[in-house]
Design an enzyme around this catalytic site. Structure first.
Site, PDB file in Angstrom:
ATOM      1  N   ARG A 141     -34.452   5.144  -7.752  1.00 34.02           N
ATOM      2  CA  ARG A 141     -33.267   4.407  -8.251  1.00 34.02           C
ATOM      3  C   ARG A 141     -32.893   4.765  -9.678  1.00 34.02           C
ATOM      4  NH1 ARG A 141     -35.436  -0.009  -5.258  1.00 34.02           N
ATOM      5  NH2 ARG A 141     -34.237  -0.225  -3.343  1.00 34.02           N
TER       6      ARG A 141
ATOM      7  N   LYS B 199     -20.524  12.953 -15.286  1.00 29.05           N
ATOM      8  CA  LYS B 199     -20.371  13.183 -13.841  1.00 29.05           C
ATOM      9  C   LYS B 199     -21.545  14.023 -13.356  1.00 29.05           C
ATOM     10  CE  LYS B 199     -15.362  13.546 -13.265  1.00 29.05           C
ATOM     11  NZ  LYS B 199     -14.353  14.528 -12.818  1.00 29.05           N
TER      12      LYS B 199
ATOM     13  N   GLU C  61     -11.951  26.875 -20.813  1.00 25.81           N
ATOM     14  CA  GLU C  61     -11.907  25.418 -21.018  1.00 25.81           C
ATOM     15  C   GLU C  61     -11.585  25.099 -22.485  1.00 25.81           C
ATOM     16  OE1 GLU C  61     -11.916  23.458 -18.477  1.00 25.81           O
ATOM     17  OE2 GLU C  61     -12.932  24.602 -16.911  1.00 25.81           O
TER      18      GLU C  61
ATOM     19  N   LYS D  94     -12.931  16.515 -25.402  1.00 31.12           N
ATOM     20  CA  LYS D  94     -13.284  16.024 -24.061  1.00 31.12           C
ATOM     21  C   LYS D  94     -13.858  14.612 -24.167  1.00 31.12           C
ATOM     22  CE  LYS D  94     -15.287  16.497 -19.625  1.00 31.12           C
ATOM     23  NZ  LYS D  94     -16.049  17.174 -18.599  1.00 31.12           N
TER      24      LYS D  94
ATOM     25  N   GLU E 195     -12.120   7.960 -14.597  1.00 35.01           N
ATOM     26  CA  GLU E 195     -11.087   8.863 -14.103  1.00 35.01           C
ATOM     27  C   GLU E 195      -9.929   8.147 -13.422  1.00 35.01           C
ATOM     28  OE1 GLU E 195     -12.467  12.193 -11.659  1.00 35.01           O
ATOM     29  OE2 GLU E 195     -11.270  13.385 -13.018  1.00 35.01           O
TER      30      GLU E 195
ATOM     31  N   ARG F 274      -7.940  10.938 -17.951  1.00 38.78           N
ATOM     32  CA  ARG F 274      -8.871  12.033 -17.700  1.00 38.78           C
ATOM     33  C   ARG F 274      -8.191  13.194 -16.975  1.00 38.78           C
ATOM     34  NH1 ARG F 274     -15.176  12.266 -16.222  1.00 38.78           N
ATOM     35  NH2 ARG F 274     -15.851  10.632 -17.598  1.00 38.78           N
TER      36      ARG F 274
ATOM     37  N   ASN G 136      -7.215  18.205 -16.249  1.00 35.24           N
ATOM     38  CA  ASN G 136      -6.915  19.022 -15.057  1.00 35.24           C
ATOM     39  C   ASN G 136      -5.863  20.089 -15.325  1.00 35.24           C
ATOM     40  OD1 ASN G 136      -8.668  17.610 -13.512  1.00 35.24           O
ATOM     41  ND2 ASN G 136      -7.136  16.291 -12.552  1.00 35.24           N
TER      42      ASN G 136
ATOM     43  N   HIS H  92      -5.819  23.401 -13.554  1.00 33.96           N
ATOM     44  CA  HIS H  92      -6.812  23.300 -12.485  1.00 33.96           C
ATOM     45  C   HIS H  92      -6.220  23.096 -11.090  1.00 33.96           C
ATOM     46  CE1 HIS H  92      -9.640  23.215 -15.753  1.00 33.96           C
ATOM     47  NE2 HIS H  92     -10.664  23.077 -14.939  1.00 33.96           N
TER      48      HIS H  92
ATOM     49  N   HIS I 246      -7.955  25.800  -9.175  1.00 29.70           N
ATOM     50  CA  HIS I 246      -8.923  25.500  -8.104  1.00 29.70           C
ATOM     51  C   HIS I 246      -8.549  26.207  -6.815  1.00 29.70           C
ATOM     52  CE1 HIS I 246     -10.730  21.605  -9.910  1.00 29.70           C
ATOM     53  NE2 HIS I 246     -11.562  22.609 -10.038  1.00 29.70           N
TER      54      HIS I 246
ATOM     55  N   HIS J 240     -15.017  30.234 -12.411  1.00 30.05           N
ATOM     56  CA  HIS J 240     -14.135  29.065 -12.573  1.00 30.05           C
ATOM     57  C   HIS J 240     -13.103  29.274 -13.695  1.00 30.05           C
ATOM     58  CE1 HIS J 240     -12.880  24.912 -12.634  1.00 30.05           C
ATOM     59  NE2 HIS J 240     -13.156  24.850 -13.929  1.00 30.05           N
TER      60      HIS J 240
HETATM   61  N1  LIG Z   1     -20.054  17.418 -14.584  1.00 29.30           N
HETATM   62  C1  LIG Z   1     -18.923  17.893 -15.068  1.00 29.30           C
HETATM   63  O1  LIG Z   1     -18.133  17.185 -15.692  1.00 29.30           O
HETATM   64  C2  LIG Z   1     -18.610  19.346 -14.868  1.00 29.30           C
HETATM   65  C3  LIG Z   1     -17.553  19.941 -15.560  1.00 29.30           C
HETATM   66  C4  LIG Z   1     -17.317  21.292 -15.393  1.00 29.30           C
HETATM   67  C5  LIG Z   1     -18.112  22.028 -14.534  1.00 29.30           C
HETATM   68  N2  LIG Z   1     -19.119  21.418 -13.854  1.00 29.30           N
HETATM   69  C6  LIG Z   1     -19.978  22.173 -12.933  1.00 29.30           C
HETATM   70  O2  LIG Z   1     -20.653  23.189 -13.679  1.00 29.30           O
HETATM   71  C7  LIG Z   1     -20.957  24.268 -12.797  1.00 29.30           C
HETATM   72  C8  LIG Z   1     -20.605  25.558 -13.484  1.00 29.30           C
HETATM   73  O3  LIG Z   1     -21.350  25.655 -14.677  1.00 29.30           O
HETATM   74  P1  LIG Z   1     -21.732  27.068 -15.313  1.00 29.30           P
HETATM   75  O4  LIG Z   1     -20.517  27.880 -15.459  1.00 29.30           O
HETATM   76  O5  LIG Z   1     -22.573  26.786 -16.488  1.00 29.30           O
HETATM   77  O6  LIG Z   1     -22.547  27.748 -14.128  1.00 29.30           O
HETATM   78  P2  LIG Z   1     -24.094  28.052 -13.877  1.00 29.30           P
HETATM   79  O7  LIG Z   1     -24.938  26.876 -14.141  1.00 29.30           O
HETATM   80  O8  LIG Z   1     -24.151  28.648 -12.519  1.00 29.30           O
HETATM   81  O9  LIG Z   1     -24.436  29.180 -14.974  1.00 29.30           O
HETATM   82  C9  LIG Z   1     -23.805  30.431 -14.909  1.00 29.30           C
HETATM   83  C10 LIG Z   1     -24.845  31.558 -14.952  1.00 29.30           C
HETATM   84  O10 LIG Z   1     -25.374  31.676 -16.268  1.00 29.30           O
HETATM   85  C11 LIG Z   1     -26.806  31.710 -16.219  1.00 29.30           C
HETATM   86  N3  LIG Z   1     -27.275  31.200 -17.503  1.00 29.30           N
HETATM   87  C12 LIG Z   1     -27.327  29.914 -17.923  1.00 29.30           C
HETATM   88  N4  LIG Z   1     -27.678  29.863 -19.219  1.00 29.30           N
HETATM   89  C13 LIG Z   1     -27.884  31.146 -19.623  1.00 29.30           C
HETATM   90  C14 LIG Z   1     -28.256  31.733 -20.859  1.00 29.30           C
HETATM   91  N5  LIG Z   1     -28.417  30.990 -21.965  1.00 29.30           N
HETATM   92  N6  LIG Z   1     -28.376  33.084 -20.915  1.00 29.30           N
HETATM   93  C15 LIG Z   1     -28.157  33.842 -19.810  1.00 29.30           C
HETATM   94  N7  LIG Z   1     -27.776  33.336 -18.626  1.00 29.30           N
HETATM   95  C16 LIG Z   1     -27.646  32.007 -18.537  1.00 29.30           C
HETATM   96  C17 LIG Z   1     -27.134  30.865 -15.015  1.00 29.30           C
HETATM   97  O11 LIG Z   1     -28.421  31.111 -14.547  1.00 29.30           O
HETATM   98  C18 LIG Z   1     -26.058  31.318 -14.047  1.00 29.30           C
HETATM   99  O12 LIG Z   1     -26.414  32.535 -13.451  1.00 29.30           O
HETATM  100  C19 LIG Z   1     -20.185  24.036 -11.525  1.00 29.30           C
HETATM  101  O13 LIG Z   1     -21.061  23.591 -10.521  1.00 29.30           O
HETATM  102  C20 LIG Z   1     -19.206  22.922 -11.890  1.00 29.30           C
HETATM  103  O14 LIG Z   1     -18.874  22.110 -10.793  1.00 29.30           O
HETATM  104  C21 LIG Z   1     -19.377  20.100 -14.015  1.00 29.30           C
HETATM  105 ZN   LIG Z   2     -12.675  23.395 -15.349  1.00 31.64          ZN
END
Ligand SMILES: NC(=O)c1ccc[n+]([C@@H]2O[C@H](COP(=O)([O-])OP(=O)(O)OC[C@H]3O[C@@H](n4cnc5c(N)ncnc54)[C@H](O)[C@@H]3O)[C@@H](O)[C@H]2O)c1
Ligand SMILES: [Zn+2]
Length: 363
Positions: A119, A141, A183, A221, A231, A235, A239, A242, A246, A262
Site C-alpha cells: 500500500r 504521475k 520539452e 512545469k 490535471e 496542466r 500538451n 503533443h 503523440h 518522444h
Molecule cells: N511522469 C511524467 O510526468 C512523465 C512525463 C514525461 C515523460 N514520462 C515518461 O518518461 C519516459 C521517457 O523518459 P526518458 O526519455 O528518460 O526515457 P528512458 O528512461 O527510456 O531513457 C532513455 C535512454 O537513456 C538511457 N539513460 C538514462 N540515463 C542515462 C545516462 N545518464 N547516461 C546514458 N544513458 C542514460 C536509458 O537507459 C535509456 O536507454 C516515458 O515512459 C514517458 O511516458 C513521464
Molecule cells: Zn512530452
C-alpha cells in the site's frame, strides 16, 4: 555554491552539483537512517550513474540494487510483478525506501511499484536523462503502459524528494539530449518569452547551460502542476505540440522502419500546432516563422509521407481528449503564452501537417 531548492506539492526538488550532499542528508534523517534502501536502475544508469553515487553516498553501499532492461518495453505490469516479488524476497518492509535512478521509464515504473507495494512505501527520484530531469520528475504521475496504450495504468503519487544532478547528462547521447530539449522549447513557448530568447543561443552540448535549463523548466512545469495537481485544465498547457506529436510518435512506432523519440515527435507537433495557432490569428506570421526556423534548425526535418495523414488524424481522434470531429489543442497566443481547450477541425489539422511537410520550402 549550494543546490537550488524548488518546493512542489509536499516535497522538494533539489538541483545542482551539491544534490549528492543533500541526498546524504536525506538518508541521515531519522525516518531513513535505519530504513532498508533499494535502488532501481537499468543497465545504463547502473553503468554510468550508480558508480558516482556509490562513491559519495554511504547508504548506497548497503542498498539492494534492482535492475531492469532499459527502454519503454520494460514499463509494464509484468516487470512490476517481478519487482514486487524481488522487494518481498529481499525483505522490503513498509519503512523501506526506493531510489529511482534513471530516465523517465525508471521514474514512472519505480514510482508506481513503490506506491503500490504494501500500500505504498517511500520513494525518491534521481532522474538521469534531460527529459526526466525537466519533465517526468515533476508532477507526481507514476504508472505503466498496458499493451500498446501508453501510461494506461497509474496514479498520482508524490515522491519524498527529487534530486537532479546535471552531471549525469555527460553520458547521455546527443539524440536523447535533444529529445529532452524539445520539452525545454515547449516550456519556453507556453510560459516565458525571456526563456525563449535565452534558448536561442543555448547549445545543449555545453554543460554550462544545463543547470539553467533544468531550473527554469522545472520551475515552469512545477508552477503549472501545483496550480492544477489533478490535471483538470491548466496542466493541459503542457500538451502544446503533443496532440499532433503523440500521433506522429505512435504512427512511426506502428509503421516501424524508423522509430522517433518522444521529443523528436513533439518538435514536429510544435511546428504544426504553431501553424494552427497562426491560422486562428493567435500568433503573428513572424512568431510562426521564428518557431519553425528555430525548431528545424535544432531538430532537422523528418519526412512524413502525405499518405500518413489519414492514419494520423485517426490516431488523434481516438485520443480521449477529442470529440465531434474536432480536435482539442493547446494553442500559443504569443511566444511565452498559451490557451488550453481550443478546437480545430480536421481540415485545418491536415493543413498543419502539410505545412510541416513543406516546412523547408517556406522562407
Ligand atoms: N511522469 C511524467 O510526468 C512523465 C512525463 C514525461 C515523460 N514520462 C515518461 O518518461 C519516459 C521517457 O523518459 P526518458 O526519455 O528518460 O526515457 P528512458 O528512461 O527510456 O531513457 C532513455 C535512454 O537513456 C538511457 N539513460 C538514462 N540515463 C542515462 C545516462 N545518464 N547516461 C546514458 N544513458 C542514460 C536509458 O537507459 C535509456 O536507454 C516515458 O515512459 C514517458 O511516458 C513521464
Ligand atoms: Zn512530452
Amino acid at each position: 555554491m549550494s543546490s537550488t531548492i524548488i518546493s512542489s506539492s509536499g516535497y522538494d526538488i533539489f538541483i545542482g552539483a551539491k544534490v549528492i550532499e543533500e541526498l546524504n542528508l536525506f538518508f541521515n534523517k531519522p525516518a531513513c537512517k535505519n530504513a532498508k534502501l533499494f535502488v532501481l536502475v537499468d543497465e545504463n544508469s547502473l553503468k554510468h550513474c550508480l558508480p558516482v553515487l556509490s562513491q559519495k553516498v554511504g547508504k548506497i553501499a548497503d542498498a539492494s540494487i534492482l535492475e531492469i532492461e532499459s527502454g519503454e518495453a520494460s514499463k509494464n505490469i509484468e516487470v512490476c510483478t517481478r519487482l514486487w516479488r524481488a522487494l518481498g524476497e529481499l525483505g522490503a518492509d513498509r519503512h523501506s525506501v526506493l531510489l529511482n535512478l534513471g530516465g523517465g521509464v525508471i521514474g514512472d515504473l519505480g514510482g508506481f511499484v513503490a506506491s503500490t507495494y504494501k500500500r505504498g512505501i517511500a520513494y525518491v527520484n534521481m532522474p538521469t536523462t534531460l527529459l526526466a530531469q525537466v519533465d517526468a520528475s515533476v508532477g507526481g504521475k507514476v504508472g505503466v503502459d498496458l499493451d500498446h496504450l501508453k501510461n494506461e495504468v497509474g496514479m498520482f503519487s508524490a515522491p519524498e524528494a527529487v534530486f537532479i544532478y546535471p552531471d549525469f547528462l555527460k553520458t547521455l547521447s546527443r539524440r536523447e539530449m535533444m529529445s529532452g530539449f524539445a520539452e525545454v522549447v515547449k516550456h519556453a513557448l507556453i510560459a516565458e518569452a525571456a526563456y525563449w530568447e535565452f534558448i536561442q543561443g543555448a547549445n545543449v552540448g555545453d554543460d554550462s547551460v544545463w543547470e539553467i535549463l533544468i531550473e527554469k523548466s522545472v520551475r515552469i512545469k512545477n508552477e503549472v502542476v501545483m496550480a492544477d495537481p489533478k490535471e483538470k485544465d491548466l496542466r493541459k498547457s503542457l500538451n502544446f505540440g503533443h496532440t499532433i506529436g503523440h500521433a506522429i510518435e505512435s504512427y512511426f512506432l506502428e509503421s516501424s522502419g524508423k522509430s522517433l523519440l518522444h521529443g523528436e515527435a513533439v518538435a514536429i507537433g510544435m511546428i504544426a500546432e504553431a501553424f494552427i495557432s497562426f491560422s486562428k490569428n493567435k500568433i503573428t506570421k513572424e512568431d510562426l516563422d521564428r518557431i519553425r526556423i528555430f525548431i528545424l534548425n535544432r531538430f532537422g526535418h523528418i519526412e512524413i509521407e502525405s499518405f500518413a495523414d489519414h492514419r494520423l488524424l485517426e490516431l488523434m481522434s481516438h485520443d480521449k481528449k477529442n470529440s465531434k470531429g474536432e480536435l482539442n489543442f493547446t494553442l500559443l497566443t504569443g511566444i511565452g503564452s498559451c490557451e488550453v481547450n481550443k478546437t480545430a477541425d480536421l481540415s485545418l489539422v491536415k493543413e498543419a501537417l502539410k505545412y510541416y511537410r513543406e516546412a523547408l520550402l517556406h522562407s
